[in-house]
Each structure stands twice: as C-alpha cells, then as structure tokens.
Motif scaffolding. Structure first.
Motif, PDB file in Angstrom:
ATOM      1  N   VAL A   1       0.858  -1.201   0.000  1.00 16.07           N
ATOM      2  CA  VAL A   1       0.000   0.000   0.000  1.00 16.07           C
ATOM      3  C   VAL A   1       0.886   1.240   0.000  1.00 16.07           C
ATOM      4  O   VAL A   1       1.805   1.352   0.820  1.00 16.07           O
ATOM      5  CB  VAL A   1      -0.939  -0.012   1.229  1.00 16.07           C
TER       6      VAL A   1
ATOM      7  N   MET B   1      -9.773  -0.034  -0.916  1.00 14.23           N
ATOM      8  CA  MET B   1      -8.907  -1.194  -0.697  1.00 14.23           C
ATOM      9  C   MET B   1      -9.635  -2.492  -0.992  1.00 14.23           C
ATOM     10  O   MET B   1     -10.820  -2.638  -0.693  1.00 14.23           O
ATOM     11  CB  MET B   1      -8.385  -1.220   0.743  1.00 14.23           C
TER      12      MET B   1
ATOM     13  N   ILE C   1      -4.581  -1.191  -2.718  1.00 15.12           N
ATOM     14  CA  ILE C   1      -5.454  -0.100  -3.147  1.00 15.12           C
ATOM     15  C   ILE C   1      -5.809  -0.329  -4.611  1.00 15.12           C
ATOM     16  O   ILE C   1      -4.927  -0.458  -5.459  1.00 15.12           O
ATOM     17  CB  ILE C   1      -4.765   1.264  -2.961  1.00 15.12           C
TER      18      ILE C   1
END
Ligand SMILES: Nc1ncnc2c1ncn2[C@@H]1O[C@H](COP(=O)(O)OP(=O)(O)O)[C@@H](O)[C@H]1O
Ligand code: SF4
Ligand SMILES: [Mg+2]
Length: 318
Positions: free
Chosen positions: A31, A222, A227
């Motif tokens: 992420v 998410m 993401i």
C-alpha cells in the motif's frame, strides 16, 4: 496563483510499499499513498480489506508478531512512539477503549496535556476544558466520568483528547460505528470541522461511502490488502472506473450510480490473507476478468485523474 516551488516539500505522511504479514499470510500487500497537511483522506472497502491494519501501522500499532515492510514517513521521518499523542493522534472505534473509566474526562485530557508539555496543573486543566468546550462538552460533562456520558458525548470527548496536543494527523478507525445514524453524521461533521480548525489532516477509515463522499477530499478503495482505486472522493465515488469500486457502490442501496453502470451487486467474498494467487485478486468476482487479469497482478497507473490498479478500467478503450 503562484507557481509550485521547484522541489515540493515532503508530504505530511508518506506510506510507501507497506506490507503486513500475519500468521495466516500477507494481509496488506503493498500500500502506497501520500497525505498532504490538512487533507481528509478516507480508506474504504469491504470488511477484511486491510483498512484497520494499514491505519494502525501508521502509528506502529500492529498485532504482535506481524511482519511489517515498507516505509511510513511523517514529515519525512519514520514515525516513533514519541510522535503518538503529539504529531499523531488515534481515534478508535470504541470510545471506551480510549478513555479510562476511573478518571473524570477533563482530568484525562489534562494528563494528556501534561504528558507532552511542561504545563502546570491549572494551565493543563484549562487547556483540557477549552478542548472539551470546543466539541460541545460543557463543565458538567467535562467533570463527569465516561460512563455517565452518552455514546455520542464520549466520542466527542475522544475527539477533544485526540486534538488537545495539536497533532498534524488524526487517524480515526470507523470512529462512529457505535452510534446511531443521526449521531454518526453529527460526530463525523464535528471531527472534520475540529481537525480543519486545528489544521490537522484526518485519515478516516470507514465503510460508509456516502459519509466519505460528504467528508473526504480523497479516497483510497482497498481490496484484499491493496489499493484498487485512489483519487478525489467525488471522482472515485461518483464516476468509479475500477470494477471493484463500481461493485462496492452498486451493492449499496442508497447510492445513485450512473445508469451506464451494469455491474450486478457484488457476488462472492474477498479472499482471506494467504489465499491470494497470481493475477488480480478481484478476478474471481469480476465480470471483466480475462487471461491477463488472471495471470498478472495489475499495478497502479493514472486513469482519468486517479490511480487505478486494474487492467481494464471503465472508460478506457479495450
Ligand atoms: N490481529 C490479527 N491477527 C490475525 N489476523 C488479523 C489480525 N488483524 C487483522 N487480521 C486479518 O487481516 C485482514 C485485514 O484485517 P483488517 O485490517 O482488520 O481489515 P478491515 O479493517 O479492512 O476490515 C483480515 O483478513 C483479518 O482477519
Ligand atoms: S484487473 Fe481484471 S479482474 Fe481485476 S478488476 Fe480489473 S478487469 Fe477485473
Ligand atoms: Mg477495520
């Protein structure tokens, strides 16, 4: 209007390649995002997507034994425990877990002030009362024990506590889920307004997309620890281009999606950590999945003013 400086300064928060491995497998799988000072940034997605783990990792609060990789930089430096309660504040789902049952609310804020600043008792108490008054809690509520307050008042007290030392970033994980819908909106509005007044950025974890649309500047969607779509809240939530974002929005009864959206309500369930294979983790549920999707995990790339991790985003020629 002035031109941006030749070298822009480090963002308030930079999350770069964050990965969190748990006993069952990797639950956060790379992420990355930047959060500029003063912004309201939301993390949304189905339960189990890795929102809470990501939020907690910003403060170093990951489960015992978790393997954390990647970088979390605040003002360009790694976060340290000394940042907690100073530059960084945390608002949990359940206000009671942030408040001590055995101390009056104003004393708890007063302790928090004295923990980071050389303030006298009287000075700290008056800072505590001012912070509580700023969230609508007068002297009676300030002098009460948490159990004597309603859920909404307790969450207001937690907001005051989070902001009392002037943090640059407040991280709030589903801060209103314990409240009824009307109170949820009031408390969220208050949280956003108080952060704005204090100049603090807000990272908000929420499953309430309508609330995120109202309150967030940008949103990251998410799925399975990554993401899938990140961009301005109105663009992402009004005109989603990732199939997962569309499915998530279509699964909500009260969102008005454009008519051209034909994706049925999300069927199936997300993978649990450790069961994600090669390719796009959404492929088993995606009506547009093809061999490319099943063979190669899509990397984030710019599409229509946002970052999208999908081989076939809507609005792009096939
Ligand atoms: N303390 C923990 N121990 C083991 N697994 C965990 C723990 N916390 C979270 N997980 C797992 O990690 C995944 C992501 O969890 P979480 O970040 O809480 O998701 P979200 O907040 O998006 O619902 C889930 O599959 C969850 O079961
Ligand atoms: S990469 Fe393929 S399977 Fe994944 S969301 Fe995009 S179209 Fe669907
Ligand atoms: Mg969560």
């Amino acid at each position: 209007m002035s031109l941006p400086p030749p070298e822009s300064p480090a963002p308030l928060l930079r999350v770069d390649g964050l990965r969190i491995g748990l006993a069952g497998g990797e639950a956060v799988r790379g992420v990355s995002f930047d959060l500029p000072a003063g912004e309201v940034f939301a993390l949304v997605g189905e339960s189990g997507a890795g929102k809470s783990l990501t939020a907690r990792a910003l403060l170093g609060m990951v489960p015992r034994g978790a393997a954390v990789h990647g970088r979390v930089l605040l003002d360009g430096r790694p976060v340290t425990p000394a940042d907690l309660g100073r530059r960084l504040a945390w608002i949990p789902q359940d206000a009671m877990s942030a408040l001590s049952p055995v101390h009056r609310v104003e004393d708890q804020l007063s302790f928090a002030v004295r923990a980071v600043a050389r303030a006298g008792r009287r000075e700290a108490l008056s800072a505590a009362r001012a912070a509580l008054s700023g969230v609508g809690l007068g002297r009676d509520a300030a002098g009460a024990f948490p159990h004597a307050l309603s859920g909404g008042m307790r969450q207001r007290a937690v907001i005051a506590m989070a902001l009392v030392n002037g943090p640059a970033l407040v991280v709030a994980d589903e801060p209103t889920t314990a409240l009824d819908p009307e109170r949820q909106e009031q408390v969220l509005t208050l949280l956003r307004e108080r952060c704005a007044a204090a100049g603090a950025a807000l990272l908000l974890v929420s499953h309430d997309l309508a609330a995120v649309r109202r309150h967030a500047d940008r949103v990251a969607v998410m799925y399975a620890g990554r993401i899938t779509e990140l961009g301005p809240a109105e663009a992402v939530l009004d005109r989603p281009v990732a199939p997962y974002t569309r499915g998530l929005l279509a699964s909500l009864p009260r969102t008005g999606l454009p008519r051209r959206s034909r994706l049925p309500v999300l069927a199936g369930v997300p993978p649990v950590p450790g069961t994600v294979g090669a390719g796009c983790s959404f492929a088993p549920r995606c009506p547009h999945a093809d061999d490319l999707c099943r063979g190669e995990e899509p990397a984030p790339r710019p599409v229509d003013g946002r970052a999208v991790a999908c081989h076939h985003p809507y609005g792009e020629a096939a």
